[in-house]
Design a protein around this motif. Structure first.
Motif, PDB file in Angstrom:
ATOM      1  N   THR A 118       0.860  -1.181   0.000  1.00 38.73           N
ATOM      2  CA  THR A 118       0.000   0.000   0.000  1.00 38.73           C
ATOM      3  C   THR A 118       0.896   1.230   0.000  1.00 38.73           C
ATOM      4  N   VAL A 119       0.604   2.129  -0.876  1.00 42.05           N
ATOM      5  CA  VAL A 119       1.384   3.350  -0.984  1.00 42.05           C
ATOM      6  C   VAL A 119       0.536   4.483  -0.428  1.00 42.05           C
ATOM      7  N   ARG A 120       1.046   5.078   0.602  1.00 40.75           N
ATOM      8  CA  ARG A 120       0.319   6.188   1.212  1.00 40.75           C
ATOM      9  C   ARG A 120       1.256   7.369   1.290  1.00 40.75           C
ATOM     10  N   THR A 121       0.746   8.512   0.936  1.00 34.99           N
ATOM     11  CA  THR A 121       1.554   9.718   1.063  1.00 34.99           C
ATOM     12  C   THR A 121       1.453  10.209   2.495  1.00 34.99           C
ATOM     13  N   LEU A 122       2.554  10.636   3.022  1.00 32.82           N
ATOM     14  CA  LEU A 122       2.573  11.132   4.393  1.00 32.82           C
ATOM     15  C   LEU A 122       2.180  12.598   4.404  1.00 32.82           C
ATOM     16  N   ARG A 123       1.295  12.932   5.316  1.00 39.06           N
ATOM     17  CA  ARG A 123       0.875  14.318   5.477  1.00 39.06           C
ATOM     18  C   ARG A 123       1.317  14.793   6.836  1.00 39.06           C
ATOM     19  N   PRO A 124       1.666  16.060   6.933  1.00 40.16           N
ATOM     20  CA  PRO A 124       2.011  16.564   8.266  1.00 40.16           C
ATOM     21  C   PRO A 124       0.771  16.598   9.151  1.00 40.16           C
ATOM     22  N   ALA A 125       0.967  16.322  10.406  1.00 38.37           N
ATOM     23  CA  ALA A 125      -0.140  16.353  11.357  1.00 38.37           C
ATOM     24  C   ALA A 125      -0.598  17.793  11.531  1.00 38.37           C
ATOM     25  N   PRO A 126      -1.895  18.004  11.699  1.00 41.48           N
ATOM     26  CA  PRO A 126      -2.372  19.375  11.896  1.00 41.48           C
ATOM     27  C   PRO A 126      -1.857  19.929  13.221  1.00 41.48           C
ATOM     28  N   ALA A 127      -1.584  21.195  13.209  1.00 40.08           N
ATOM     29  CA  ALA A 127      -1.102  21.860  14.422  1.00 40.08           C
ATOM     30  C   ALA A 127      -2.226  21.904  15.443  1.00 40.08           C
ATOM     31  N   ALA A 128      -1.871  21.784  16.686  1.00 40.24           N
ATOM     32  CA  ALA A 128      -2.874  21.816  17.751  1.00 40.24           C
ATOM     33  C   ALA A 128      -3.501  23.210  17.813  1.00 40.24           C
ATOM     34  N   ALA A 129      -4.795  23.243  18.068  1.00 42.74           N
ATOM     35  CA  ALA A 129      -5.504  24.519  18.120  1.00 42.74           C
ATOM     36  C   ALA A 129      -5.035  25.351  19.317  1.00 42.74           C
ATOM     37  N   THR A 130      -4.773  24.688  20.430  1.00 45.55           N
ATOM     38  CA  THR A 130      -4.293  25.407  21.606  1.00 45.55           C
ATOM     39  C   THR A 130      -2.900  24.894  21.950  1.00 45.55           C
ATOM     40  N   PRO A 131      -1.994  25.781  22.241  1.00 46.51           N
ATOM     41  CA  PRO A 131      -0.651  25.313  22.583  1.00 46.51           C
ATOM     42  C   PRO A 131      -0.664  24.573  23.916  1.00 46.51           C
ATOM     43  N   ARG A 132       0.177  23.562  24.016  1.00 43.72           N
ATOM     44  CA  ARG A 132       0.269  22.786  25.251  1.00 43.72           C
ATOM     45  C   ARG A 132       0.987  23.602  26.314  1.00 43.72           C
ATOM     46  N   ARG A 133       0.469  23.525  27.511  1.00 46.40           N
ATOM     47  CA  ARG A 133       1.150  24.198  28.609  1.00 46.40           C
ATOM     48  C   ARG A 133       2.353  23.367  29.019  1.00 46.40           C
ATOM     49  N   ALA A 134       3.358  24.063  29.396  1.00 51.87           N
ATOM     50  CA  ALA A 134       4.534  23.370  29.903  1.00 51.87           C
ATOM     51  C   ALA A 134       4.215  22.867  31.308  1.00 51.87           C
ATOM     52  N   GLU A 135       4.454  21.573  31.529  1.00 56.56           N
ATOM     53  CA  GLU A 135       4.203  21.016  32.844  1.00 56.56           C
ATOM     54  C   GLU A 135       5.321  21.427  33.788  1.00 56.56           C
ATOM     55  N   PRO A 136       4.983  21.716  35.027  1.00 54.77           N
ATOM     56  CA  PRO A 136       6.041  22.069  35.970  1.00 54.77           C
ATOM     57  C   PRO A 136       6.947  20.866  36.207  1.00 54.77           C
TER      58      PRO A 136
END
Length: 171
Positions: A45-63
């Protein structure tokens, strides 16, 4: 003496399941699906790779987690597994677990499956912080018992200046 009452009419709480799915599109209404050919089974199976969509909200940095929490969690999980292996007495868990959890683990030891449990990986994630200081963390780990890999998860909290395991689930 009055005559006995006839038994009340009972209705069954079980009802038959109704087949509500239509037949597959493009396939005969009845009959099995055809067996795929050997060539179709080995077709690449030949599948073209697509970039993952950017997250709508940025992830908070965990302490950052205190090193003491990580060391305590590792020690506590290893000791719990050693107790279930019957290599340590249950009493050695008393300073590590809250009282209700200690009783639950102590009763579980009698029914532990045979074989040695070996801790493989352990991860921690902050669960509760106060003024940037982590007061509780979620712990999740994998361990092996015989040929099977199993999971163990829990929560460690800083209670009265000491880390304690407050929740534990052994799979």
């Amino acid at each position: 003496m009055p005559p006995p009452h006839p038994p009340a009419h009972r209705t069954s709480s079980i009802s038959p399941v109704i087949d509500y799915e239509p037949p597959p599109v493009g396939a005969p209404a009845h009959g099995p699906c055809p067996t795929p050919s050997p060539a179709a089974m080995r077709r690449p199976t030949v599948r073209t790779l697509r970039p993952a969509p950017a997250a709508a909200t940025p992830r908070r940095a965990e302490p950052p987690l205190p090193r003491a929490a990580a060391v305590f969690a590792d020690t506590a999980l290893r000791r719990v597994l050693e107790v279930t292996n019957r290599r340590r007495p249950v009493a050695q868990l008393r300073p590590l677990l809250v009282p209700g959890l200690y009783d639950a683990v102590a009763s579980m030891v009698a029914h532990a499956p045979p074989g040695a449990a070996v801790l493989q990986r352990i991860r921690l994630r902050p669960a509760y912080t106060v003024d940037g200081e982590t007061r509780a963390a979620e712990v999740f780990a994998t361990y092996t018992r015989g040929p099977r890999t199993r999971a163990i998860a829990g929560r460690v909290e800083l209670l009265e200046g000491q880390w304690k395991v407050t929740a534990l689930q052994i799979g």
